[in-house]
Design an enzyme around this catalytic site. Sequence first.
Site, PDB file in Angstrom:
ATOM      1  N   ASP A  30     -28.748  77.634  47.052  1.00 25.26           N
ATOM      2  CA  ASP A  30     -29.164  78.793  47.837  1.00 25.26           C
ATOM      3  C   ASP A  30     -28.338  80.013  47.411  1.00 25.26           C
ATOM      4  O   ASP A  30     -27.147  79.921  47.132  1.00 25.26           O
ATOM      5  CB  ASP A  30     -28.962  78.510  49.327  1.00 25.26           C
ATOM      6  CG  ASP A  30     -29.731  79.488  50.203  1.00 25.26           C
ATOM      7  OD1 ASP A  30     -30.714  79.064  50.841  1.00 25.26           O
ATOM      8  OD2 ASP A  30     -29.353  80.682  50.236  1.00 25.26           O
ATOM      9  N   ASN A  86     -36.713  75.268  58.449  1.00 24.68           N
ATOM     10  CA  ASN A  86     -37.097  76.351  59.346  1.00 24.68           C
ATOM     11  C   ASN A  86     -38.595  76.555  59.195  1.00 24.68           C
ATOM     12  O   ASN A  86     -39.079  76.787  58.083  1.00 24.68           O
ATOM     13  CB  ASN A  86     -36.346  77.633  58.977  1.00 24.68           C
ATOM     14  CG  ASN A  86     -34.844  77.479  59.141  1.00 24.68           C
ATOM     15  OD1 ASN A  86     -34.378  76.791  60.047  1.00 24.68           O
ATOM     16  ND2 ASN A  86     -34.072  78.111  58.265  1.00 24.68           N
ATOM     17  N   GLN A  93     -38.253  81.023  59.646  1.00 28.77           N
ATOM     18  CA  GLN A  93     -38.559  80.816  58.231  1.00 28.77           C
ATOM     19  C   GLN A  93     -38.758  82.169  57.565  1.00 28.77           C
ATOM     20  O   GLN A  93     -39.554  82.986  58.039  1.00 28.77           O
ATOM     21  CB  GLN A  93     -39.837  79.973  58.100  1.00 28.77           C
ATOM     22  CG  GLN A  93     -40.218  79.686  56.650  1.00 28.77           C
ATOM     23  CD  GLN A  93     -41.496  78.857  56.547  1.00 28.77           C
ATOM     24  OE1 GLN A  93     -42.128  78.530  57.556  1.00 28.77           O
ATOM     25  NE2 GLN A  93     -41.868  78.525  55.330  1.00 28.77           N
ATOM     26  N   HIS A  99     -39.465  74.424  52.204  1.00 29.31           N
ATOM     27  CA  HIS A  99     -38.166  74.063  51.625  1.00 29.31           C
ATOM     28  C   HIS A  99     -37.292  73.413  52.680  1.00 29.31           C
ATOM     29  O   HIS A  99     -37.414  73.692  53.872  1.00 29.31           O
ATOM     30  CB  HIS A  99     -37.455  75.296  51.048  1.00 29.31           C
ATOM     31  CG  HIS A  99     -37.312  76.432  52.011  1.00 29.31           C
ATOM     32  ND1 HIS A  99     -38.337  77.314  52.268  1.00 29.31           N
ATOM     33  CD2 HIS A  99     -36.280  76.823  52.784  1.00 29.31           C
ATOM     34  CE1 HIS A  99     -37.939  78.203  53.164  1.00 29.31           C
ATOM     35  NE2 HIS A  99     -36.687  77.925  53.498  1.00 29.31           N
ATOM     36  N   HIS A 101     -33.228  72.776  53.602  1.00 27.70           N
ATOM     37  CA  HIS A 101     -31.842  73.141  53.318  1.00 27.70           C
ATOM     38  C   HIS A 101     -30.991  71.879  53.395  1.00 27.70           C
ATOM     39  O   HIS A 101     -30.996  71.190  54.428  1.00 27.70           O
ATOM     40  CB  HIS A 101     -31.315  74.125  54.375  1.00 27.70           C
ATOM     41  CG  HIS A 101     -32.068  75.415  54.469  1.00 27.70           C
ATOM     42  ND1 HIS A 101     -31.576  76.599  53.961  1.00 27.70           N
ATOM     43  CD2 HIS A 101     -33.266  75.719  55.029  1.00 27.70           C
ATOM     44  CE1 HIS A 101     -32.442  77.585  54.207  1.00 27.70           C
ATOM     45  NE2 HIS A 101     -33.480  77.070  54.857  1.00 27.70           N
TER      46      HIS A 101
HETATM   47  P1  5GP Z   1     -35.499  80.183  55.298  1.00 25.42           P
HETATM   48  O1  5GP Z   1     -34.841  81.248  56.104  1.00 25.42           O
HETATM   49  O2  5GP Z   1     -36.897  80.565  54.897  1.00 25.42           O
HETATM   50  O3  5GP Z   1     -35.414  78.820  55.903  1.00 25.42           O
HETATM   51  O4  5GP Z   1     -34.621  80.048  53.981  1.00 25.42           O
HETATM   52  C1  5GP Z   1     -34.816  80.786  52.821  1.00 25.42           C
HETATM   53  C2  5GP Z   1     -33.580  80.599  51.995  1.00 25.42           C
HETATM   54  O5  5GP Z   1     -33.849  81.022  50.683  1.00 25.42           O
HETATM   55  C3  5GP Z   1     -32.379  81.423  52.483  1.00 25.42           C
HETATM   56  O6  5GP Z   1     -31.282  80.565  52.760  1.00 25.42           O
HETATM   57  C4  5GP Z   1     -32.094  82.370  51.310  1.00 25.42           C
HETATM   58  O7  5GP Z   1     -30.721  82.587  51.121  1.00 25.42           O
HETATM   59  C5  5GP Z   1     -32.731  81.653  50.143  1.00 25.42           C
HETATM   60  N1  5GP Z   1     -33.218  82.526  49.096  1.00 25.42           N
HETATM   61  C6  5GP Z   1     -34.026  83.610  49.253  1.00 25.42           C
HETATM   62  N2  5GP Z   1     -34.305  84.157  48.048  1.00 25.42           N
HETATM   63  C7  5GP Z   1     -33.670  83.383  47.123  1.00 25.42           C
HETATM   64  C8  5GP Z   1     -33.597  83.427  45.694  1.00 25.42           C
HETATM   65  O8  5GP Z   1     -34.167  84.302  45.036  1.00 25.42           O
HETATM   66  N3  5GP Z   1     -32.847  82.477  45.089  1.00 25.42           N
HETATM   67  C9  5GP Z   1     -32.205  81.479  45.778  1.00 25.42           C
HETATM   68  N4  5GP Z   1     -31.498  80.595  45.083  1.00 25.42           N
HETATM   69  N5  5GP Z   1     -32.265  81.410  47.126  1.00 25.42           N
HETATM   70  C10 5GP Z   1     -32.981  82.347  47.787  1.00 25.42           C
END
Ligand code: 5GP
Length: 113
Positions: A30, A86, A93, A99, A101
Site C-alpha cells: 500500500d 472496506n 472504500q 481489495h 488489506h
Molecule cells: P480503501 O480505502 O479503498 O479500502 O483502500 C484503498 C487503498 O489503496 C488505500 O490504503 C490507499 O493507500 C491505497 N492506494 C491508493 N492508490 C494507490 C496506488 O496508486 N498505489 C498503491 N500501492 N496503493 C494505493
Amino acid sequence: MSDCIFCRIVNKDIPSKAVYEDDRILAFYDLEPQAPVHVLLIPKKHISSLDALQPEDTELMGYLMLKVKDVAKELGLENGYRLVNNCGEDGMQTVKHLHFHLLGKRKMTWPPG
Ligand code: 5GP
Ligand code: ZN
C-alpha cells in the site's frame, strides 16, 4: 478498466511494489501504510467491490483467500495479522476495485475506527 487505479497497476501503467503475482491475483504494498506491513491483495479481474461479486467469482475468491496465508508467511507475519475489506460508502472504500488489506507487525485494536 482504464480509469481504475488498480487495473492500471495490474497492467503496469502505474508502478507498484509487488510481493506476489500470478495470472489471477496480485499482492502489492500500500502507498500509505497503516501498519509496518500493509499489503493489498486484489483479483486481476476488475470487480468493483465485495458487494459486486457474482457466483462465477466463487473459485477466484477462494483462490485469493487461500493465498493470504502464503503471502502472510512470506512477509514474516507468524504472530498474526488482520485482513480488512472496506466495502461501499459506509465501509469507507476509496478505490472501487475489490481489495483486501493485509496488515501486520503491530498489535491491532478493536473495535476498528
Ligand atoms: P480503501 O480505502 O479503498 O479500502 O483502500 C484503498 C487503498 O489503496 C488505500 O490504503 C490507499 O493507500 C491505497 N492506494 C491508493 N492508490 C494507490 C496506488 O496508486 N498505489 C498503491 N500501492 N496503493 C494505493
Ligand atoms: Zn479495476
